[in-house]
Design a protein around this motif. Structure first.
Motif, PDB file in Angstrom:
ATOM      1  N   THR C 235     -82.236 -86.771  49.898  1.00 40.46           N
ATOM      2  CA  THR C 235     -82.163 -85.237  50.392  1.00 40.46           C
ATOM      3  C   THR C 235     -83.409 -84.735  50.534  1.00 40.46           C
ATOM      4  N   GLY C 236     -84.425 -85.620  50.945  1.00 40.06           N
ATOM      5  CA  GLY C 236     -85.894 -85.037  51.084  1.00 40.06           C
ATOM      6  C   GLY C 236     -86.309 -84.325  49.603  1.00 40.06           C
ATOM      7  N   GLY C 237     -85.965 -84.631  48.460  1.00 38.31           N
ATOM      8  CA  GLY C 237     -86.350 -83.969  47.413  1.00 38.31           C
ATOM      9  C   GLY C 237     -85.630 -82.694  47.129  1.00 38.31           C
ATOM     10  N   LEU C 238     -84.713 -82.246  48.240  1.00 36.36           N
ATOM     11  CA  LEU C 238     -83.884 -80.829  48.037  1.00 36.36           C
ATOM     12  C   LEU C 238     -82.804 -81.196  47.291  1.00 36.36           C
ATOM     13  N   PRO C 239     -82.349 -80.214  46.278  1.00 36.92           N
ATOM     14  CA  PRO C 239     -81.280 -80.473  45.520  1.00 36.92           C
ATOM     15  C   PRO C 239     -80.071 -80.625  46.327  1.00 36.92           C
ATOM     16  N   GLY C 240     -79.570 -81.770  46.189  1.00 41.42           N
ATOM     17  CA  GLY C 240     -78.388 -81.969  46.724  1.00 41.42           C
ATOM     18  C   GLY C 240     -77.980 -83.586  46.550  1.00 41.42           C
ATOM     19  N   THR C 241     -76.880 -84.178  47.326  1.00 45.56           N
ATOM     20  CA  THR C 241     -76.492 -85.369  47.155  1.00 45.56           C
ATOM     21  C   THR C 241     -76.140 -86.124  48.390  1.00 45.56           C
ATOM     22  N   GLY C 242     -76.362 -87.372  48.561  1.00 39.37           N
ATOM     23  CA  GLY C 242     -75.746 -88.128  49.664  1.00 39.37           C
ATOM     24  C   GLY C 242     -74.230 -88.865  49.302  1.00 39.37           C
ATOM     25  N   PHE C 243     -73.558 -89.276  50.170  1.00 38.87           N
ATOM     26  CA  PHE C 243     -72.310 -89.670  49.703  1.00 38.87           C
ATOM     27  C   PHE C 243     -71.846 -90.920  50.780  1.00 38.87           C
ATOM     28  N   ILE C 244     -71.089 -91.785  50.515  1.00 38.58           N
ATOM     29  CA  ILE C 244     -70.718 -92.631  51.363  1.00 38.58           C
ATOM     30  C   ILE C 244     -69.234 -93.158  50.898  1.00 38.58           C
ATOM     31  N   TYR C 245     -68.162 -92.897  51.714  1.00 38.91           N
ATOM     32  CA  TYR C 245     -66.885 -93.554  51.544  1.00 38.91           C
ATOM     33  C   TYR C 245     -66.460 -94.363  52.614  1.00 38.91           C
ATOM     34  N   THR C 246     -65.674 -95.457  51.968  1.00 38.59           N
ATOM     35  CA  THR C 246     -65.241 -96.200  52.720  1.00 38.59           C
ATOM     36  C   THR C 246     -63.623 -96.236  53.255  1.00 38.59           C
ATOM     37  N   ASN C 247     -63.408 -95.803  54.567  1.00 40.71           N
ATOM     38  CA  ASN C 247     -61.977 -95.826  54.893  1.00 40.71           C
ATOM     39  C   ASN C 247     -61.486 -97.201  55.656  1.00 40.71           C
ATOM     40  N   ARG C 248     -60.132 -97.199  56.380  1.00 39.08           N
ATOM     41  CA  ARG C 248     -59.920 -98.449  56.663  1.00 39.08           C
ATOM     42  C   ARG C 248     -60.854 -99.256  57.676  1.00 39.08           C
ATOM     43  N   ASP C 249     -60.960 -98.247  58.763  1.00 41.59           N
ATOM     44  CA  ASP C 249     -62.139 -98.854  59.702  1.00 41.59           C
ATOM     45  C   ASP C 249     -63.178 -98.076  60.141  1.00 41.59           C
ATOM     46  N   THR C 250     -63.546 -97.251  59.431  1.00 37.88           N
ATOM     47  CA  THR C 250     -64.522 -96.315  59.544  1.00 37.88           C
ATOM     48  C   THR C 250     -65.319 -96.134  57.919  1.00 37.88           C
ATOM     49  N   ILE C 251     -66.495 -95.953  58.300  1.00 39.26           N
ATOM     50  CA  ILE C 251     -67.273 -94.900  56.907  1.00 39.26           C
ATOM     51  C   ILE C 251     -67.718 -93.694  57.047  1.00 39.26           C
ATOM     52  N   SER C 252     -67.503 -92.945  56.220  1.00 42.47           N
ATOM     53  CA  SER C 252     -67.756 -91.614  56.030  1.00 42.47           C
ATOM     54  C   SER C 252     -69.211 -91.401  55.276  1.00 42.47           C
ATOM     55  N   ILE C 253     -70.281 -90.922  55.865  1.00 41.59           N
ATOM     56  CA  ILE C 253     -71.393 -90.940  55.384  1.00 41.59           C
ATOM     57  C   ILE C 253     -71.951 -89.271  55.528  1.00 41.59           C
ATOM     58  N   GLY C 254     -72.585 -88.943  54.653  1.00 40.77           N
ATOM     59  CA  GLY C 254     -73.096 -87.546  54.868  1.00 40.77           C
ATOM     60  C   GLY C 254     -73.988 -87.066  53.547  1.00 40.77           C
ATOM     61  N   VAL C 255     -74.421 -85.908  53.746  1.00 39.67           N
ATOM     62  CA  VAL C 255     -75.167 -85.267  52.785  1.00 39.67           C
ATOM     63  C   VAL C 255     -74.660 -83.917  52.349  1.00 39.67           C
ATOM     64  N   GLY C 256     -75.026 -83.444  51.113  1.00 40.91           N
ATOM     65  CA  GLY C 256     -74.720 -82.107  50.763  1.00 40.91           C
ATOM     66  C   GLY C 256     -75.838 -81.547  50.191  1.00 40.91           C
ATOM     67  N   VAL C 257     -76.312 -80.315  50.578  1.00 40.87           N
ATOM     68  CA  VAL C 257     -77.644 -79.829  49.879  1.00 40.87           C
ATOM     69  C   VAL C 257     -77.346 -78.444  49.742  1.00 40.87           C
ATOM     70  N   LEU C 258     -77.890 -77.728  48.725  1.00 45.23           N
ATOM     71  CA  LEU C 258     -77.881 -76.461  48.446  1.00 45.23           C
ATOM     72  C   LEU C 258     -78.406 -75.587  49.690  1.00 45.23           C
ATOM     73  N   LEU C 259     -77.737 -74.542  50.256  1.00 42.04           N
ATOM     74  CA  LEU C 259     -77.997 -73.971  51.326  1.00 42.04           C
ATOM     75  C   LEU C 259     -79.500 -73.255  51.233  1.00 42.04           C
ATOM     76  N   ASN C 260     -79.754 -72.672  50.117  1.00 40.57           N
ATOM     77  CA  ASN C 260     -80.928 -71.755  49.985  1.00 40.57           C
ATOM     78  C   ASN C 260     -82.106 -72.822  49.967  1.00 40.57           C
ATOM     79  N   SER C 261     -81.988 -74.101  49.509  1.00 40.34           N
ATOM     80  CA  SER C 261     -83.205 -74.873  49.539  1.00 40.34           C
ATOM     81  C   SER C 261     -83.292 -75.228  51.056  1.00 40.34           C
ATOM     82  N   LEU C 262     -82.397 -75.688  51.783  1.00 38.01           N
ATOM     83  CA  LEU C 262     -82.441 -75.678  53.061  1.00 38.01           C
ATOM     84  C   LEU C 262     -83.222 -74.577  53.971  1.00 38.01           C
TER      85      LEU C 262
END
Lengths: 284, 133, 448, 382
Positions: C235-262
């Motif tokens: 997250t570039g050192g910002l407070p937040g996390t990344g995530f990966i979830y597996t679906n049947r034939d896709t992968i969900s990939i994303g990040v969540g970051v506290l808005l004020n740090s963005l």
């Protein structure tokens, strides 16, 4: 005297999502949301405005799997009086010829009033979109007109007047070279283009009613039809092959730091000339 | 201000030494992390998303003067995950591509520190329509 | 039913529409649908207004729903609901730019009824929930935005939708409008406005990959899934996390970051996501995958302190609108479902008394207090401020862990004893002992 | 097999030569066809008086090639007031025969009488294939006639071939807004009917003095209660080229920023003899009429040259234009998805680039002299 109309609405896959699986070569339709064919919604709006003006009943008609009920429920949300879905394995795999055969039989039944909850007798106008976005054929409207012996009015870009006494419809029809004002005798089958006004914003009471209103589902047994003429069996065309269109690839970027805009323009037309698009005299 | 990159290079491969600690409480400036600047367009991402476009915008700037005079960073052009907001340098105003709005609410929840964006939801039935979500 | 319509069908069938409902639910997400379904099953005349084309079409989350709370509302949902994968492995990764420490938990328990969690697509799962509510007898009204509340004195008496003839009256309105609390604010119930320190912005991509490749790369049994959370440099050192979830034939990939740090760092969430996808450890998991969808959503992370007043005269608030998210365990949908169900139970109890004023509806608060919803939220009430004020958790500490691990695992000329000394020195040079202790103490205070 | 027939029919006096071949019995199929008309490949000529739609001649050329492959005749069908000159023109484009159906109700196009006339002719002469242009009128007539004849109809074909074994017409067309191509056959019924998009096949060079057989008839029409009358016709202004027929399209999107800026595109389009179109964003912004919208809910176009100016390239837009032969994109965002489908990308400000492009066309036209203009050689099509 009021005008009774029938609107054909097709449930189609959101075609921008449909693609060919590069590995199996088959059509990937799984998980692709279905939508009401957008042109049919223009048809629905036209029917609604006719009803606003002249009164009468609107029946929405669709053919498809049981899930196609969704589009009819959407139609009910706009205040359509009745919704009928033709759903039966016997209808499956129909091309436009077999489709119009089944739809025309349903229209006859609806028009005969035998089964009408609405008290409607006869159908004066059949509205449909100029084509569906999955098949893009534009054949169903005219095909129904032919089978039902209705006047045929395609590519209507604006419906201007209905003379109820003379049983005539006047409409502008879009052509490649302009537009023509046509007068058609009712009963008439009208297909509309995207230039007809877009669908209204439905009123809340209609949506509430639609949430619980039944969609009638008819099978082949409910219609006076020859089963041999339905579905795949009744379809003269066959798909012999499907394939992905040649994929467009990212081409050449003409801009470059060292090139001026004028040089880029010159380069573009040089490239086009290489591809056979030339500006200049024949053979020059 | 000590950057994150310093830290990264300070931790050298095995056997290395960490030379200095970053100042406490100072967040690294992402611009120094090697992130591409300016940000890559989200257009490619938005092209995958289905929208039912309404003919009118559900987003507006409350006071254009605030964007012009007070907001130097044009925060919304960065905070919006759909890059809905663009600073038009010539016209000196924010233009709004509401068509690609993902309706997340960032712009009303601090994405504009001046609280200068009026965000509502599009009319029912319009706007973003996720197929996966 | 269609009497009086003999002459003309104009104006649709307005006459047949119910003039008023017993209850109106605003929002067809997990909270709203739990309420709607529970009320409808009990025979209450309930309408649920959803602004999307269908329930779920506006919704997004990382991808996991928990079985236990979901089944509490929708029993044995797993038999029919559109689920992607049964999650059998949960990972926590600490990542730096070039190294990763992975903590993995895998249990065979997870693979048995009633299961623990599943990955889902909200656009499909919520649609199924809505179908259950409709089948139970509720009026599901989609494509309709509730824009305002109707009032009768102090009492909330219904909602005003953005549609023609769009007013609807009801005894009670349950606001389950999601993270942007437009109506909650209008009802005067919001305690703090949604602000950058209290919300995280999550951006996500759905990437298509053949089923076999997913199972191969994530080392999964057919049909089983992995849920991976990643903190650190990603997250570039910002407070937040990344995530990966597996679906049947896709992968969900994303990040969540506290808005004020963005905002403070003038950084784009999608830039972080793109950078995240470039991490070597992740790149090989998603290699060759083609993007299918991009989405963004806010997560209310203000926790217990930012919860609005949960009830008023004729009105209840549930789910994200009520700030019911546990940011530490990334749980939201389950709290939404439970709070929605409790809102329904409250309405049912109040119906017996025939009173929906705030004293009667206070039962809702009591129910929540006794449940895990408020217990969990209280437990982590300081979590978000803590995380926001301790960015070293997302930058420095993962870096250090990786450095320590690397030193420990690297075989070179140093003796183990020397290595240990070096490690300690390395650690202390970065983190004065006093500070480390303080961080640990704060963490203990905030997170336990 | 096709070579000799092709050469023979292309030269002047085709009919005479065909008869000679018949006498020598070298091609029994052709003999049978010539005797009864059965098995011919027909093209319905779309016309307004003596003016035929260009697509009709393109199709006569293609019908001729298909007919040669099958060893049958290609014939034109002209339903109208008895336009002899069109029948002769059909010969010059390669038809060996022209069916001239005339009658008082057939003078101006109307679906019902024209459908009856076409279906009547087909029932009598039994062609194996009937082709029409995929125009609003061609699709109108084809749909009605296929229903009347209870046969298969494939709309909007972009490729026609003959199956070498079964001798069936392989009709290839885009479906699902161009995301999928499908080859359709009509295996068990005749005639096999198809409409074909304008501009897919090159118009053949007319051969002066070609002749053929004219088969005139006066169809008897069943009286019906249906009727469609034309009350008025407003021809689109000459400079307003229709998107469907346009060889060049200059389309603008959100990057145009204002309605008045479409004038920039019009200038370029005008110099190239093309039409102006727009993405949905520009239409929704009210900068241009919805009749000009290209995309999933607008029109699907297939010009030889498509300029996308300030269009980012949402999937919905690509659905309407990706079948264009050559795509040129101008956008100041180098990451815009439109560049992924563009043959030539120009990263830059369209307000700066467009006038320079227009100027370049003018310069080249001036160099070329009086008859300078955009000339499309066949090689542009892949």
């Amino acid at each position: 005297m009021s005008i009774n109309s029938l609107v054909c609405i097709k449930q189609v896959p959101d075609t921008t999502q449909v693609r060919i699986d590069p590995e199996t070569g088959s059509l990937v339709r799984k998980g692709i949301p279905s939508v009401a064919n957008p042109y049919d919604l223009y048809a629905l709006e036209t029917a609604l405005s006719v009803r606003d003006q002249h009164g009468g009943f609107i029946t929405a008609l669709s053919m498809g799997p049981p899930q196609a009920e969704e589009v009819l429920r959407k139609a009910l949300g706009y205040g359509v009086d009745r919704a009928v879905l033709l759903s039966d394995r016997a209808f499956a795999g129909a091309d436009t010829l077999a489709t119009t055969y089944a739809l025309a039989a349903a229209v006859k039944k609806i028009a005969s009033g035998r089964d009408a909850q609405t008290g409607a007798s006869g159908i004066d106008i059949i509205f449909s979109g100029k084509q569906s976005i999955d098949g893009d054929t534009g054949q169903v409207g005219p095909g129904m007109a032919r089978r039902l012996n209705f006047s045929q009015l395609t590519y209507v870009c604006s419906l201007i007047e209905i003379d109820v006494e003379a049983r005539c419809v006047e409409a502008w029809r879009q052509r490649e070279d302009g537009r023509e004002l046509l007068q058609a005798k009712m009963p008439v089958a009208v297909t509309v283009t995207e230039q007809c006004s877009s669908i209204r914003y439905a009123a809340l009471p209609d949506l509430i009613t639609a949430a619980k209103k039944p969609v009638e589902v008819w099978s082949a047994a409910d219609l006076d039809v020859d089963r041999e003429r339905l579905g795949l069996r009744g379809s003269p065309t066959r798909v012999s092959k499907i394939f992905a269109p040649p994929a467009r690839k990212r081409g050449e970027t003409l801009t470059a730091p060292e090139r001026s805009v004028a040089e880029v323009a010159a380069l573009l037309f040089d490239r086009l000339a290489e591809r056979g698009l030339k500006i200049g005299r024949r053979g020059g | 201000m000590s950057s994150k990159r310093d830290l990264a290079t300070n931790i050298e491969p095995a056997g290395g030494r960490i030379k200095q600690a970053p100042a406490e409480g100072v967040l690294p400036n992402p611009a120094e992390l090697g992130f591409p600047q300016p940000a890559p367009a989200v257009a490619n991402k938005l092209a995958l998303v289905k929208f039912n476009l309404d003919s009118r915008s559900h987003l507006s700037i409350k006071d254009a003067e605030v964007c012009r005079r007070r907001c130097h960073q044009k925060y919304c052009t960065h905070s919006c995950p759909a890059q809905v907001y663009h600073w038009e340098g010539e016209e000196k105003k924010i233009s709004i591509s509401y068509e690609g709005c993902l309706e997340c609410g960032t712009c009303r929840s601090g994405g504009c520190p001046y609280d200068n964006i009026e965000m509502r939801y599009p009319r029912g039935g319009y706007g973003v329509q996720y197929r996966f979500g | 039913m269609n009497k009086g319509k003999k002459e003309t069908g104009t104006a649709g069938a307005a006459g047949a529409a119910p003039a008023r409902f017993d209850a109106i639910v605003v929002g067809g997400g997990p909270a709203g649908l739990a309420t709607t379904f529970t009320l409808a099953r009990a025979g209450v005349k309930v309408a649920c207004l959803e602004r999307g084309n269908w329930s779920g079409s506006k919704n997004m989350m990382g991808g996991v729903i928990y079985s236990h709370p979901t089944a509490a509302v929708f029993p044995e949902f797993w038999r029919e609901a559109p689920l992607e994968r049964l999650v059998t492995r949960r990972d926590m990764w600490f990542a730096t730019t070039d190294s990763t420490i992975k903590a993995s938990f895998e249990s065979t328990d997870f693979g048995q009824e009633p299961y623990n969690s599943f990955t889902v697509y909200r656009a499909r799962f919520d649609k199924w929930l809505a179908a259950q509510a409709a089948a139970a007898g509720a009026w599901m009204i989609t494509e309709t935005l509730a824009e305002d509340l109707l009032r009768d004195g102090r009492r909330v008496a219904g909602v005003r939708s953005g549609r023609p003839q769009g007013d609807l009256e009801a005894d009670v309105v349950i606001i389950a409008e999601g993270v942007n609390p437009f109506l909650t604010e209008k009802a005067g119930l919001a305690s703090c406005p949604p602000q950058a320190p209290n919300v995280a912005l999550a951006v996500k991509e759905v990437l298509a990959l053949p089923t076999e490749k997913i199972e191969d790369r994530f080392d999964l049994e057919p049909g089983a899934g992995a849920a991976i959370e990643i903190i650190g440099e990603i997250t570039g050192g910002l407070p937040g996390t990344g995530f990966i979830y597996t679906n049947r034939d896709t992968i969900s990939i994303g990040v969540g970051v506290l808005l004020n740090s963005l905002v403070d760092n003038v950084t784009e969430a999608y830039t972080i996501l793109d950078k995240f996808k470039q991490q070597p450890q992740l790149r090989r998991l998603i290699q060759g995958a083609s993007p299918r969808e991009y989405s963004a959503h806010l997560i209310p992370e203000g926790g217990y302190r930012c919860m609005p007043q949960l009830y008023g005269d004729g009105v209840l608030v549930a789910g994200d609108a009520a700030g019911m998210v546990n940011p530490i365990n990334s749980e939201g949908a389950n709290l939404a479902l439970l709070s929605g169900q409790m809102a329904a139970e409250t309405v049912l109890a109040c119906r017996r008394e025939g009173c929906f004023d705030r004293h009667a509806l206070a039962l809702y608060q009591q129910k929540l207090e006794k449940s895990i919803v408020i217990k969990d939220l209280k437990k982590y009430e300081n979590a978000t401020p803590f995380l926001a004020s301790h960015p070293q958790l997302f930058g420095l500490y993962p870096e250090l862990m990786a450095a320590l691990a690397r030193e420990f695992l690297t075989v070179d000329s140093l003796s183990k004893a020397n290595k240990e000394k070096l490690l300690l020195r390395l650690f202390h040079s970065q983190v004065p002992t006093r500070r480390l202790l303080k961080d640990l103490y704060d963490a203990w205070r905030s997170l336990t | 097999m096709t070579g000799w027939l092709s050469v023979a029919l292309r030269s002047a006096g085709a009919v005479a030569e065909l008869k000679k071949d018949k006498a020598s019995g070298r091609e029994p199929q052709a003999k049978k066809a010539a005797a009864e008309g059965e098995g011919e490949i027909w093209v319905v000529i779309e016309h307004e008086g003596a003016d035929a739609a260009p697509v009709s001649w393109e199709l006569v050329g293609e019908a001729r090639a298909l007919a040669d492959e099958l060893g049958v005749r290609a014939a034109a069908v002209i339903i109208g007031a008895g336009e002899q000159e069109l029948a002769r023109k059909a010969f010059s484009y390669g038809a060996a025969a022209s069916y001239l159906a005339a009658g008082p109700k057939l003078g101006a196009y109307s679906a019902d009488p024209h459908c009856q006339a076409l279906a009547g002719l087909a029932a009598r002469h039994k062609p194996q294939v009937i082709l029409l242009g995929a125009t609003t009128r061609g699709r109108d007539l084809a749909s009605a006639a296929a229903t009347e004849l209870e046969t298969g109809l494939t709309a909007d074909c972009t490729e026609l071939k003959i199956d070498p074994e079964k001798k069936l017409l392989l009709q290839t067309r885009p479906a699902f807004s161009g995301n999928v191509m499908a080859t359709i056959i009509t295996p068990k019924r005749q005639p096999q009917m198809a409409t074909v998009r304008p501009g897919v096949f090159p118009a053949p060079e007319p051969v002066a003095g070609a002749s053929g057989e004219i088969i005139a008839s006066k169809p008897r029409l069943k009286p019906t209660n249906v009727s469609v009358k034309q009350l008025e016709f407003i021809r689109a202004p000459k400079d307003e080229v229709s998107l469907q027929g346009a060889k060049v399209i200059v389309a603008g999107g959100r990057g145009l920023k204002a309605a008045r800026n479409f004038a920039l595109l019009e200038e370029l389009a005008c110099e190239l003899g093309g039409a102006v179109a727009a993405s949905r964003a520009a239409v929704d912004a009210g900068w241009i009429s919805s009749q000009r919208q290209v995309g999933q809910t607008g029109q699907t176009v297939r010009p030889v040259l498509y300029f996308a100016m300030g269009i980012s390239g949402a999937v919905q837009h690509l659905a309407g234009m990706q079948a264009s032969d050559i795509v040129v994109a101008v956008n100041n965002d180098p990451e815009a998805p439109i560049f992924e489908v563009a043959d030539y990308g120009i990263v830059g400000d369209l307000f700066e680039v467009t006038p320079v492009l227009t100027e370049e066309v003018r310069r080249r036209k001036a160099e070329a002299g009086a008859d300078g203009g955009l000339r499309i050689e066949k090689s542009a099509r892949k």
